[in-house]
Design a protein around this motif. Structure first.
Motif, PDB file in Angstrom:
ATOM      1  N   LEU A  78     -69.464  46.862  94.864  1.00 28.54           N
ATOM      2  CA  LEU A  78     -68.098  46.507  94.493  1.00 28.54           C
ATOM      3  C   LEU A  78     -68.096  45.284  93.584  1.00 28.54           C
ATOM      4  CD1 LEU A  78     -65.021  46.775  94.675  1.00 28.54           C
ATOM      5  CD2 LEU A  78     -65.126  45.395  96.786  1.00 28.54           C
ATOM      6  N   ASN A  81     -69.223  46.120  90.054  1.00 35.26           N
ATOM      7  CA  ASN A  81     -68.202  46.861  89.324  1.00 35.26           C
ATOM      8  C   ASN A  81     -67.046  45.965  88.915  1.00 35.26           C
ATOM      9  OD1 ASN A  81     -68.451  50.015  89.016  1.00 35.26           O
ATOM     10  ND2 ASN A  81     -69.583  49.422  90.859  1.00 35.26           N
ATOM     11  N   TYR A 110     -60.929  50.195  83.945  1.00 33.27           N
ATOM     12  CA  TYR A 110     -60.992  51.005  85.171  1.00 33.27           C
ATOM     13  C   TYR A 110     -61.803  52.274  84.927  1.00 33.27           C
ATOM     14  CZ  TYR A 110     -57.914  47.943  87.758  1.00 33.27           C
ATOM     15  OH  TYR A 110     -57.391  46.856  88.410  1.00 33.27           O
ATOM     16  N   LEU A 125     -69.571  53.557  92.672  1.00 33.15           N
ATOM     17  CA  LEU A 125     -68.743  53.116  93.795  1.00 33.15           C
ATOM     18  C   LEU A 125     -68.645  54.195  94.869  1.00 33.15           C
ATOM     19  CD1 LEU A 125     -65.925  51.534  91.652  1.00 33.15           C
ATOM     20  CD2 LEU A 125     -67.299  50.286  93.317  1.00 33.15           C
ATOM     21  N   SER A 126     -68.231  53.799  96.052  1.00 38.56           N
ATOM     22  CA  SER A 126     -67.966  54.746  97.132  1.00 38.56           C
ATOM     23  C   SER A 126     -66.710  55.558  96.798  1.00 38.56           C
ATOM     24  CB  SER A 126     -67.744  53.995  98.449  1.00 38.56           C
ATOM     25  OG  SER A 126     -66.529  53.260  98.387  1.00 38.56           O
ATOM     26  N   TYR A 129     -63.399  53.595  96.815  1.00 33.46           N
ATOM     27  CA  TYR A 129     -63.098  52.786  95.632  1.00 33.46           C
ATOM     28  C   TYR A 129     -62.878  53.646  94.395  1.00 33.46           C
ATOM     29  CZ  TYR A 129     -64.059  48.616  98.318  1.00 33.46           C
ATOM     30  OH  TYR A 129     -64.003  47.615  99.253  1.00 33.46           O
ATOM     31  N   GLN A 132     -59.301  54.539  94.649  1.00 28.00           N
ATOM     32  CA  GLN A 132     -58.465  53.358  94.422  1.00 28.00           C
ATOM     33  C   GLN A 132     -58.443  52.966  92.947  1.00 28.00           C
ATOM     34  OE1 GLN A 132     -59.454  50.070  97.014  1.00 28.00           O
ATOM     35  NE2 GLN A 132     -58.262  48.630  95.823  1.00 28.00           N
ATOM     36  N   PHE A 133     -59.607  52.847  92.327  1.00 28.83           N
ATOM     37  CA  PHE A 133     -59.663  52.418  90.932  1.00 28.83           C
ATOM     38  C   PHE A 133     -59.255  53.541  89.986  1.00 28.83           C
ATOM     39  CE2 PHE A 133     -62.825  49.301  92.770  1.00 28.83           C
ATOM     40  CZ  PHE A 133     -61.903  48.275  92.834  1.00 28.83           C
TER      41      PHE A 133
END
Length: 169
Positions: A78, A81, A110, A125-126, A129, A132-133
């Motif tokens: 995280l 990123n 993003y 990312l997981s 995320y 989310q992103f």
């Protein structure tokens, strides 16, 4: 250096309260540096579970990336990123590659967090995320204006973001 070795070095920096040095170590090791980068500085922390970084400076001028002192209390994937997001802003605000529209800058940043086209060495990312992103990327796409020239420019990338989000379910 693998992520385990990177974490070992970051822990040593943290133990010695060398957070800015740790951030510089990170951008060197992940090839995130740019000539428009003026350096790191501290910003106020959010609460202990929130993370906010910003690239600050006038458009066309060197940018300072502001980080919280607790940056390295978070998951390294995280953190990398988030730092890459801000380092992309550093490049976008360079006079030689200026991206003037804030919505376009944010969409690009993003998008980079999701697809790592500029910084391929940054880890994926997981799913949490990515969703989310991805949602943030789509929000900035929407802010470009319905049917605008900017939206048309990013139609394919928007579809990629939507497909990636859908694949995370």
């Amino acid at each position: 250096m693998n992520l385990e070795q990177i974490n070992f070095h970051l822990d040593a920096y943290k133990e010695n309260d060398q957070i800015l040095d740790a951030a510089r170590f990170l951008i060197r090791n992940f090839d995130l540096e740019h000539e428009n980068f003026a350096g790191f500085d501290f910003r106020e922390e959010l609460e202990t579970n929130g993370l906010l970084l910003t690239a600050e400076g006038e458009l066309g001028e060197p940018q300072t990336v502001k980080i919280p002192r607790n940056l390295f209390d978070f998951n390294l994937d995280l953190v990398l990123n988030m730092v890459a997001h801000e380092m992309l802003h550093v490049r976008q605000k360079d006079p030689n590659s200026l991206v003037e529209d804030k919505n376009e800058r944010e969409f690009q940043a993003y998008y980079e967090m999701l697809f790592h086209k500029t910084f391929p060495q940054v880890p994926v990312l997981s799913a949490f995320y990515i969703k989310q992103f991805g949602a943030k990327a789509l929000e900035y796409y929407k802010r470009m204006g319905e049917g605008s020239e900017l939206q048309t420019k990013y139609t394919e990338q928007k579809k990629e973001v939507e497909d990636l989000i859908a694949s995370q379910s």
